[in-house]
Design an enzyme around this catalytic site. Structure first.
Site, PDB file in Angstrom:
ATOM      1  N   SER A   1      -7.422 -87.070 -22.202  1.00  0.00           N
ATOM      2  CA  SER A   1      -6.042 -87.512 -22.059  1.00  0.00           C
ATOM      3  C   SER A   1      -5.086 -86.614 -22.827  1.00  0.00           C
ATOM      4  O   SER A   1      -5.426 -86.099 -23.904  1.00  0.00           O
ATOM      5  CB  SER A   1      -5.905 -88.947 -22.570  1.00  0.00           C
TER       6      SER A   1
ATOM      7  N   TYR B   1      -6.396 -95.343 -28.757  1.00  0.00           N
ATOM      8  CA  TYR B   1      -6.793 -94.823 -27.450  1.00  0.00           C
ATOM      9  C   TYR B   1      -6.959 -93.307 -27.521  1.00  0.00           C
ATOM     10  O   TYR B   1      -7.974 -92.750 -27.076  1.00  0.00           O
ATOM     11  CB  TYR B   1      -5.749 -95.190 -26.400  1.00  0.00           C
TER      12      TYR B   1
END
Length: 344
Positions: free
Chosen positions: A142, A167
């Protein structure tokens, strides 16, 4: 090739399954269909690839009614025994690991879900790849791992030691784990750092659906950091094209973004052109034919100010060339949104 796609009921997984199955590849998809967001969207994605309601049955393969070369299994990646049994039975050539607990803001209040899915689940995938001689593991990283950086564009060689959400930290951990497995066990891993993917069948917790909902219903949209944000919005078709180019290449590419002694690779996959949040909103307003009510709010914990992908590595090594203009992508998204949610 026989390809395993994890997260097959997810946004990117759904599109990847459909494209690869249509190309004739043998596909097995798995997903646990968790309730992070409305599961009806996940079931509808499955239905669009020919997987009926019987997909709710755990660990039993369901054959697609559309693609004879696609089967789906509901499964938890945290179940190491079931995952290894699947790998042993199917003998995959390539694994594309897209399953993860998503959401930056959600990780603030539900950290345990990220450790379970993104760390333990990823470890189980790595172990299965090692034990069953998988040629190539392609996995989702990501852009969030870059944190808040002033230097732009963001390049794969940039320091990523300061993620600003759990995350992001789990995605950074995935990259380190993949590198270690490539180094120790000599199999190829390729991590793709996704940059703000949007398009039809997108997640309802992401800005495009949230904005379209609010504008359509005449309710205020939440504009964080008072609109002073930029994102490298990337249309789903461009993302899928990039993933497939990586999956279908079985050899070793030489790139400045790799560890040349081993098979660990990292690439940014985005549009390479950041868009101001207010410009994104105005494009959405135009496509919907309505003006948005806006509620300007401060920066949210875990968010970053700007993302801008240097995609030269993927361009040089695979000929990746995203070509969907924002206006076109938003039109396609709005067309799907109005069809899907009006019918619902």
């Amino acid at each position: 090739m026989k390809i395993l796609i994890t997260g097959a009921a997810g946004f990117i997984g759904y599109h990847l399954v459909g494209k690869l199955a249509a190309c004739g590849e043998e596909i097995i998809g798995i997903d646990n269909i968790n309730d992070y967001y409305d599961v009806s969207l996940k079931y509808d994605r499955l239905a669009a690839t020919g997987i009926g309601a019987q997909s709710a049955t755990w660990q039993l393969p369901v054959k697609s009614e559309i693609f004879g070369n696609y089967s789906f299994i509901r499964m938890n990646l945290e179940d190491a025994a079931q995952l290894k049994a699947l790998f042993k039975k199917e003998q995959f050539d390539v694994v594309c690991h897209l399953a993860a607990q998503a959401g930056v803001r959600y990780s603030i209040d539900h950290p345990e879900k990220y450790i379970s899915s993104n760390i333990i689940g990823f470890f189980n995938v790595l172990e299965a790849c090692r034990q069953f001689n998988i040629k190539h593991l392609v996995y989702a990283s990501s852009s969030s791992i870059y944190g808040n950086r002033e230097k732009m564009p963001l390049t794969v060689g940039d320091n990523t030691d300061h993620p600003v959400s759990l995350y992001a930290a789990t995605k950074k951990s995935n990259e380190l784990m993949a590198y270690t497995y490539s180094h120790l066990y000599d199999f190829k891993t390729t991590g793709l750092r996704f940059f703000t993917v949007y398009g039809p069948w997108g997640r309802p917790d992401m800005a495009p659906v949230l904005f379209a909902d609010a504008i359509s219903n005449g309710t205020p949209i939440k504009v964080f950091n008072h609109g002073n944000l930029e994102r490298d919005f990337t249309y789903i078709d461009d993302i899928i094209e990039g993933i497939i180019r990586v999956i279908e290449h079985s050899g070793v590419k030489k790139s400045s973004d790799e560890d040349e002694d081993r098979g660990a690779f990292l690439y940014n996959i985005g549009n390479g052109s950041p868009v101001k949040l207010m410009d994104f909103i105005s494009t959405m307003e135009k496509a919907l034919g309505k003006t948005a009510l806006k509620e300007f709010l401060p920066m949210q914990p875990g968010d970053v100010l700007k993302t801008f992908a240097d995609i030269s590595g993927l361009k040089n090594d695979f000929g990746y060339a995203p070509n969907t203009a924002l206006e076109q992508g938003i039109r396609e998204f709005v067309s799907w949104y109005q069809s899907y949610y009006n019918k619902a």
